[in-house]
Design an enzyme around this catalytic site. Structure first.
Site, PDB file in Angstrom:
ATOM      1  N   ASP A 560       0.851  -1.186   0.000  1.00 31.44           N
ATOM      2  CA  ASP A 560       0.000   0.000   0.000  1.00 31.44           C
ATOM      3  C   ASP A 560       0.889   1.239   0.000  1.00 31.44           C
ATOM      4  O   ASP A 560       2.118   1.142   0.104  1.00 31.44           O
ATOM      5  CB  ASP A 560      -0.927  -0.004   1.221  1.00 31.44           C
ATOM      6  CG  ASP A 560      -2.242   0.720   0.941  1.00 31.44           C
ATOM      7  OD1 ASP A 560      -2.246   1.640   0.099  1.00 31.44           O
ATOM      8  OD2 ASP A 560      -3.256   0.368   1.566  1.00 31.44           O
ATOM      9  N   ASP A 587       3.881   2.363  -4.637  1.00 28.56           N
ATOM     10  CA  ASP A 587       2.869   2.992  -5.483  1.00 28.56           C
ATOM     11  C   ASP A 587       2.355   1.910  -6.412  1.00 28.56           C
ATOM     12  O   ASP A 587       3.086   1.415  -7.272  1.00 28.56           O
ATOM     13  CB  ASP A 587       3.490   4.139  -6.279  1.00 28.56           C
ATOM     14  CG  ASP A 587       2.469   4.862  -7.157  1.00 28.56           C
ATOM     15  OD1 ASP A 587       1.323   4.375  -7.267  1.00 28.56           O
ATOM     16  OD2 ASP A 587       2.826   5.909  -7.730  1.00 28.56           O
ATOM     17  N   HIS A 606     -13.090  -0.100  -7.336  1.00 34.34           N
ATOM     18  CA  HIS A 606     -14.225   0.776  -7.592  1.00 34.34           C
ATOM     19  C   HIS A 606     -13.918   2.236  -7.269  1.00 34.34           C
ATOM     20  O   HIS A 606     -14.726   3.119  -7.541  1.00 34.34           O
ATOM     21  CB  HIS A 606     -15.460   0.301  -6.818  1.00 34.34           C
ATOM     22  CG  HIS A 606     -15.359   0.470  -5.326  1.00 34.34           C
ATOM     23  ND1 HIS A 606     -15.044  -0.567  -4.492  1.00 34.34           N
ATOM     24  CD2 HIS A 606     -15.533   1.557  -4.521  1.00 34.34           C
ATOM     25  CE1 HIS A 606     -15.040  -0.152  -3.232  1.00 34.34           C
ATOM     26  NE2 HIS A 606     -15.333   1.145  -3.230  1.00 34.34           N
TER      27      HIS A 606
END
Length: 684
Positions: A560, A587, A606
């Site tokens: 992350d 990244d 999403h």
């Protein structure tokens, strides 16, 4: 020990509901002979409950039904019976029915414990042993038994056997199991059934007249009404010794309506209810738990009385706080008012308001359905406000007066009362007494300390910036750019980085969602051979630790952004999984620094437009070792049914238009599974 009144009665449900049978005046109830149980409670723990081990749980399972777990073993104290007893059926004509019932009542008032009996109001079968004039007509059959020397029983039962005179006296030396079989011919399979039961505080002549009137106008030849005398050993057990109560009642009346044609249900049910209402004035206020159907929570409370019921609620909260075991005569874990039901909530009477809100093929009720959807905004906002006020946490120790809640939450008393009453109509919070409130199962999960809390999610969804973003939905639809950027002038990540309190709430909500959904994901997918698992963008969640805790072989790495990775690394320090789980800042729009056999993306894609989402998928693909795979979850777990999971994901795509980083996400998922790409192996 006392068995059921017919041979096919299952021992588990019989015992947990107390256990009424022909031997109860001699040996007490089935649960009175129970020495211990082995029970699996809601947390999966196998426990032994007895007078010495977990005595409070042992108190509760004796009469409290299946509310506390799955009983896998029973230990009983056994008592010698037989090998032969005196027993059988004495059939009487209906001509002196009221006089017979009075005679039976007076006889049982002084009968010794060895007498087991019941009056069965039935229709005489078309059998050779029944006189022709009585066949098919309402008659009374006295089931008589004597659990002592046969010769002694002959003398004791003589007053009942000679009354009338009877149509037929079939009392003789028989086995106990043959006694249990006497009523079996009247309990045919495939019947429609509707039953009522009541413990009677007294049996005056007026009550007997009601029994006579209804049993002589019975609408079905299969229906039985059983009047059972209590007392004896059953009544001598301390009423507080176990959950079951009602030991002082002299009689128990069961109205067992049975019929063949489903089209005749309304008439049969109406007769049963009218009979029951006529008898209620003579009730002790309680009922035999195993005979309570969908009659409302008040009937279950009355079966125990207020003190025992409150004690059972506390026991339920201890062993089943999430009400996992609810498919029974349920005792909700958050109090007597958690189950608000009407006086007659029978399945045969659909609620008119619900019927009006249900669209039909012609769309005649569509306006009501749409209005119900529009009202969802009010419900959601009310939930969010209650969560932000911390009402659920204030009720964690039990119900509180409204004035105290308002004072501690810093609210206007009347306004808070209206808010909680409104939420009570949808099952969230419940009134206790005249001026207090307590938890329901739905309000309990808003509390911070609940193991499946959604309180942080509710507070997040109720944040002003969330509502501001949704108020800009029309802007997003017309212009195609995120409303949050339009409302705040910055993107989501920048906003959270610059608003520490909102950032902490966001992290807490995401962690809570992970805890809620992870169990379902683990049940649906087999990660046992997943090898090295990479969780991309999962710094706010708990999915990867839960996977590794559930399966011992794989190792994991969380990938992350550096800030999220640093917080996650601090939280992981000292954990049992520290040697199997690495945390790497990166990244994920650039090549990932770690290779893996399995990659999971949990509620990540999403958040992005199609372009950035495609980049993330390509970086994951490139990080897969040969033969590896990926699993992707956008909103909910794959174990939900197809229509619902598809709906959830489409709403998340709508949210992505409005709130998060990107404009839109085109769903390329399979609607049947809600997942795409190469995935971990689904469980069979």
């Amino acid at each position: 020990m006392t068995g059921g009144r017919i041979r096919g009665t299952g021992v588990a449900g019989l015992t947990l509901g107390s256990g009424s049978g022909w031997l109860e005046r001699k040996l007490g109830l089935t649960c009175d002979s129970l020495l211990s149980v082995e029970i699996v409670t809601a947390d999966g723990t196998l426990r032994t409950a007895s007078a010495e081990r977990n005595p409070e749980l042992f108190w509760g399972v004796r009469g409290g039904g299946g509310n506390f777990g799955v009983v896998t073993a029973f230990e009983f104290e056994l008592h010698p019976v037989g090998p032969e007893i005196l027993g059988g059926l004495v059939m009487y004509p209906p001509f002196r029915l009221a006089e017979l019932v009075r005679h039976f009542r007076d006889f049982m008032a002084t009968a010794p414990d060895e007498v087991g009996a019941g009056l069965a109001f039935i229709s005489a079968p078309d059998e050779p042993f029944v006189p022709e004039f009585a066949r098919g007509r309402p008659v009374v059959g006295a089931v008589l038994s004597y659990f002592g020397p046969v010769a002694e029983g002959e003398e004791v039962l003589r007053p009942l056997r000679e009354f009338g005179p009877p149509v037929n006296d079939m009392v003789a030396p028989i086995s106990y199991t043959d006694l249990q079989g006497l009523l079996e011919p009247g309990n045919q399979e495939g019947m429609q059934n509707y039953w009522k039961a009541e413990f009677l505080a007294e049996l005056p002549d007026e009550a007997i007249e009601h029994i006579v009137r209804f049993t002589q106008t019975v609408p079905s030849r299969f229906t039985q009404t059983i009047l059972m005398p209590l007392g004896g050993a059953l009544a001598r057990v301390d009423n507080d010794a176990m959950a079951f109560g009602q030991r002082d009642a002299p009689f128990n009346l069961h109205i067992l309506s049975m019929w063949e044609d489903p089209a005749d249900s309304a008439r049969q049910i109406s007769w049963t209810r009218e009979f029951h209402r006529a008898i209620e004035p003579y009730s002790s206020g309680g009922a035999y738990l195993n005979f309570i159907g969908r009659e409302g929570g008040h009937r279950i409370r009355n079966a125990f009385g207020p003190e025992k019921y409150d004690r059972l609620v506390e026991l339920k909260r201890r062993y089943d706080p999430e009400n996992v075991f609810a498919g029974n005569q349920n005792i909700p874990p958050y109090g007597a008012d958690a189950e608000k039901e009407s006086e007659q909530p029978d399945a045969e009477r659909p609620d008119a308001a619900q019927a009006d809100a249900r669209p039909d093929a012609e769309g005649r009720f569509a306006p009501f359905a749409v209005l119900e959807l529009l009202n969802g905004m009010w419900v959601a906002r009310a939930l969010q406000v209650a969560a932000r006020l911390g009402i659920a946490d204030l009720l964690d120790d039990g119900p509180r007066p409204l004035a105290e809640l308002a004072d501690r939450a810093g609210c206007d008393r009347a306004a808070l009362g209206r808010l909680l009453d409104a939420l009570g109509t949808v099952g969230v919070f419940a009134r206790t007494g005249t001026d207090g409130f307590g938890h329901t199962p739905m309000s309990a999960v808003l509390a911070t300390g609940h193991p499946r809390s959604v309180g942080a999610v509710a507070r997040l969804f109720g944040a002003d910036w969330q509502w501001g973003a949704w108020s800009g939905l029309e802007h997003s639809i017309r212009r195609g750019d995120p409303a949050l950027d339009h409302v705040l002038g910055i993107g989501l990540q920048a906003f959270l980085d610059g608003s520490p309190a909102e950032g902490r709430l966001f992290d807490e909500a995401m962690t809570g969602l992970s805890r809620l959904l992870n169990r379902t994901i683990l049940n649906a997918y087999d990660f046992s051979e997943a090898g090295r698992i990479a969780d991309v963008g999962g710094g706010h969640g708990t999915l990867l630790p839960d996977i590794l805790a559930a399966v011992p072989k794989p190792t994991g790495v969380l990938l992350d952004k550096p800030a999220a990775a640093a917080k996650y690394r601090d939280a992981l320090r000292g954990s049992d999984l520290a040697d199997r789980l690495d945390v790497v800042g990166c990244d994920y729009f650039e090549p990932l620094p770690e290779k893996a056999d399995t990659i999971v993306l949990n509620r990540v894609l999403h958040d992005w437009d199609d372009g950035p989402a495609s980049v993330i998928l390509r970086t994951c693909r490139d990080a897969l070792r040969p033969g590896g795979g990926s699993s992707r979850s956008s909103s909910s777990s794959p174990a939900t049914n197809a229509p619902r999971s598809w709906t959830c994901r489409c709403w998340c795509s709508a949210a992505a238009v409005n709130v998060p980083r990107g404009k839109r996400t085109t769903c390329s998922r399979d609607p049947a599974s809600g997942w795409c790409g190469r995935s971990a192996r689904p469980r069979p």
